[in-house]
Design a protein around this motif. Structure first.
Motif: not given
Length: 326
Positions: A127-135, A160-163, A167-170
């Motif tokens: 549920g979380r993706w930020d600049d550190a993950d992108a790095l 769980k449906a929110a995953l 996932l598609a966004e990531v």
């Protein structure tokens, strides 16, 4: 360290559960290789490695930057062997002149995790993706490694449906060899993860004996287990001003006698670690001893002391003396 124990204390550790991994007809040949486990601090990288190895080879706490050293967790399955490289979290401040010697060491350890590896696990929090993950992703992409996205802590996601949209966004604009939602803590989703990671490794014999679980000694692991308790029990800043040195590690039959020195940078920190009447130091030692007995498979007599060495975390010579080497 093997399940039979290391040189310092040849205790027989009890077998640990690992993810079920029946022989897979799709990959009949044995595969083995090094797999970097990368991600921003505190996403569960060490918990994941411990779950795959089936033993506690990497310490865990809720605080970021708990992991300081590069170490290997060795997970052996019927179809292959994963040599998992655990490292400090990746940060944007690589190479900052203002960083302490400790920070520079951790940054070098994190970068070094990508040298000579065959694949990488990018561990993120569900549920979380930020600049550190992108790095972290960009670092792996530049290295040309196949990347498996491990979405950890899915047990904490109520909807769980929110995953699915997450996932598609990531995944948009990024290339992953596989995507695996897992719960490392509850050991969910690990069997499928192991299968896909093994498929990315070269066909070759195991790199380590089957009973090896880490490249580190029991002496090193004992120091880390004491430091784990410091990370868990002290305030926000103080754990980062501490390190642990094992002065004695002796075997007497089925008893390991261990002497551990906790180093701090100021007298005031020493008083905090010891606590009123020595209460906190006794609790740190007691909980660390229980973890040692569980990992080493024998009785442990642990003594702890607290000593002061001013500015050790920004002293390259002190770091080398305390075992912070490349």
């Amino acid at each position: 360290m093997s399940r039979r124990g290391a040189v310092e204390a040849p205790c027989i550790a009890p077998p640990r559960p690992r993810p079920d991994n029946p022989r897979m007809s799709e990959t009949p040949s044995y595969r083995a290789g090094h797999v970097a486990v990368i991600g921003r601090p505190n996403v569960g990288k060490s918990t994941l490695i411990n779950a795959l190895v089936g033993a506690k080879v990497s310490i865990v706490s809720p605080r970021p930057q708990t992991t300081r050293h590069r170490l290997l967790g060795i997970a052996t399955f019927p179809d292959g062997q994963l040599v998992l490289v655990d490292t400090p979290g990746i940060h944007r401040d690589f190479g900052k002149a203002s960083a302490t010697a400790m920070h520079r060491f951790m940054n070098r350890a994190a970068r070094g995790a990508l040298e000579g590896v065959d694949a990488a696990l990018l561990v993120v929090q569900a549920g979380r993706w930020d600049d550190a993950d992108a790095l972290a992703y960009d670092t792996l992409a530049k290295a040309g490694l196949p990347v498996v996205l491990v979405v950890n802590q899915v047990d904490r996601v109520k909807d769980k449906a929110a995953l699915l949209p997450y996932l598609a966004e990531v995944a948009q604009g990024r290339e992953f060899a596989a995507v695996h939602p897992v719960s490392a803590l509850k050991r969910k989703g690990l069997e499928a993860l192991v299968k896909d990671v093994l498929a990315l490794l070269p066909e070759q014999e195991a790199l380590y004996p089957e009973d090896e679980i880490t490249d580190r000694s029991q002496r090193f692991l004992a120091a880390e287990l004491v430091r784990e308790q410091l990370m868990r029990q002290l305030g926000d800043e103080l754990p980062y001003a501490t390190t642990v040195e094992i002065e004695r590690f002796e075997q007497e039959g089925r008893l390991a006698r261990i002497g551990a020195v906790i180093w701090v940078e100021r007298d005031g920190q020493k008083a905090i670690v010891i606590g009123k009447g020595g209460e906190r130091l006794r609790e740190i030692g007691s909980k660390a001893r229980v973890q040692m007995e569980r990992l080493f498979g024998c009785k442990v007599f642990l003594e702890t002391w607290v000593r002061v060495r001013e500015g050790w975390s920004d002293d390259e010579a002190a770091l080398r003396a305390f075992g912070y080497t490349e």
